[in-house]
Design an enzyme around this catalytic site. Structure first.
Site, PDB file in Angstrom:
ATOM      1  N   GLU A 178      40.112  36.477  58.518  1.00  0.00           N
ATOM      2  CA  GLU A 178      38.958  35.500  58.987  1.00  0.00           C
ATOM      3  C   GLU A 178      39.556  33.477  59.179  1.00  0.00           C
ATOM      4  OE1 GLU A 178      35.113  36.192  60.665  1.00  0.00           O
ATOM      5  OE2 GLU A 178      35.660  37.911  62.340  1.00  0.00           O
ATOM      6  N   GLU A 237      25.838  41.850  63.569  1.00  0.00           N
ATOM      7  CA  GLU A 237      26.046  40.435  62.889  1.00  0.00           C
ATOM      8  C   GLU A 237      27.299  41.119  62.070  1.00  0.00           C
ATOM      9  OE1 GLU A 237      26.382  37.027  60.382  1.00  0.00           O
ATOM     10  OE2 GLU A 237      25.412  37.697  62.232  1.00  0.00           O
ATOM     11  N   VAL A 251      36.250  47.482  59.635  1.00  0.00           N
ATOM     12  CA  VAL A 251      36.931  48.542  58.543  1.00  0.00           C
ATOM     13  C   VAL A 251      37.719  47.790  58.530  1.00  0.00           C
ATOM     14  CG1 VAL A 251      37.890  50.391  59.914  1.00  0.00           C
ATOM     15  CG2 VAL A 251      36.359  49.567  60.793  1.00  0.00           C
ATOM     16  N   GLY A 290      41.897  51.125  63.515  1.00  0.00           N
ATOM     17  CA  GLY A 290      43.246  51.846  64.375  1.00  0.00           C
ATOM     18  C   GLY A 290      43.454  53.074  64.447  1.00  0.00           C
ATOM     19  N   GLY A 315      39.122  54.995  64.799  1.00  0.00           N
ATOM     20  CA  GLY A 315      38.911  55.330  65.595  1.00  0.00           C
ATOM     21  C   GLY A 315      37.151  55.467  64.808  1.00  0.00           C
ATOM     22  N   ILE A 316      37.808  54.483  63.638  1.00  0.00           N
ATOM     23  CA  ILE A 316      36.270  54.722  62.947  1.00  0.00           C
ATOM     24  C   ILE A 316      35.452  52.633  63.662  1.00  0.00           C
ATOM     25  CG2 ILE A 316      35.318  53.183  60.567  1.00  0.00           C
ATOM     26  CD1 ILE A 316      36.769  56.416  60.845  1.00  0.00           C
ATOM     27  N   GLY A 317      35.973  51.818  63.533  1.00  0.00           N
ATOM     28  CA  GLY A 317      35.247  51.368  64.669  1.00  0.00           C
ATOM     29  C   GLY A 317      33.824  51.415  65.989  1.00  0.00           C
ATOM     30  N   ASN A 323      40.490  36.695  67.905  1.00  0.00           N
ATOM     31  CA  ASN A 323      41.677  38.280  67.501  1.00  0.00           C
ATOM     32  C   ASN A 323      41.034  38.935  69.395  1.00  0.00           C
ATOM     33  OD1 ASN A 323      40.715  40.560  66.594  1.00  0.00           O
ATOM     34  ND2 ASN A 323      38.876  40.122  64.846  1.00  0.00           N
ATOM     35  N   TYR A 361      36.076  45.496  72.493  1.00  0.00           N
ATOM     36  CA  TYR A 361      34.921  45.383  73.230  1.00  0.00           C
ATOM     37  C   TYR A 361      35.212  45.347  74.251  1.00  0.00           C
ATOM     38  CZ  TYR A 361      33.401  43.912  68.701  1.00  0.00           C
ATOM     39  OH  TYR A 361      32.801  43.821  67.531  1.00  0.00           O
TER      40      TYR A 361
END
Length: 156
Positions: free
Chosen positions: A26, A82, A86, A92, A94-96, A123, A130
């Protein structure tokens, strides 16, 4: 195979590593000022304020979702996500989604009135992620903050 579990005190050094990785992504690495002791105390001390779920692969934490309960005078109690992190090499895969789904499930199980989070306006991958949930990405609100130093130096 990925395992999702509740974070423990022993996970905190790795979680803070991932926090620093996110801050670098970030473009704000200097903004991470929390110490490991403060981080541990906030999650596992006498008055814990956060809870997290970790994603593990081969015994290594590859991501986590950290939340707390906030109160909105307009909406009531809501889960505040918060951080959803990952590590880069696992993005990319699928963990998120697994972690975000866990947050939705947690909000439902706790009987909360909703869930909120922030995402940087540049981002695009996160925003698109989302949007797959039909979430509302707001505009118009600006974040305000005071650092610990600013608070300590303020004189009435």
């Amino acid at each position: 195979m990925t395992n999702i579990r509740i974070a423990t005190k022993e996970d905190c050094p790795r979680l803070l590593e991932l926090v620093n990785e996110l801050a670098l992504f970030e473009k704000e690495p200097q903004e991470v000022t929390v110490t490991l002791d403060e981080f541990i105390d906030a999650g596992f001390g006498s008055k814990p304020v956060w809870k997290a779920f970790v994603a593990e692969a081969d015994g290594t934490i590859i991501g986590f979702a950290l939340y707390y309960i906030r109160y909105s005078t307009w909406k009531g109690c809501r889960l505040y996500l918060e951080d959803l992190i990952v590590t880069e090499e696992w993005r990319g895969k699928g963990i998120g989604k697994i972690l975000f789904d866990k947050m939705i499930e947690e909000a439902r199980e706790l009987g909360l009135n909703g869930m909120t989070w922030q995402v940087l306006d540049w981002n695009e991958p996160a925003i698109k992620f989302y949007e797959k949930y039909n979430s509302v990405i707001g505009t118009g609100w600006l974040n305000g903050s005071l650092s610990k130093e600013q608070i300590n130096n303020y004189r009435v």
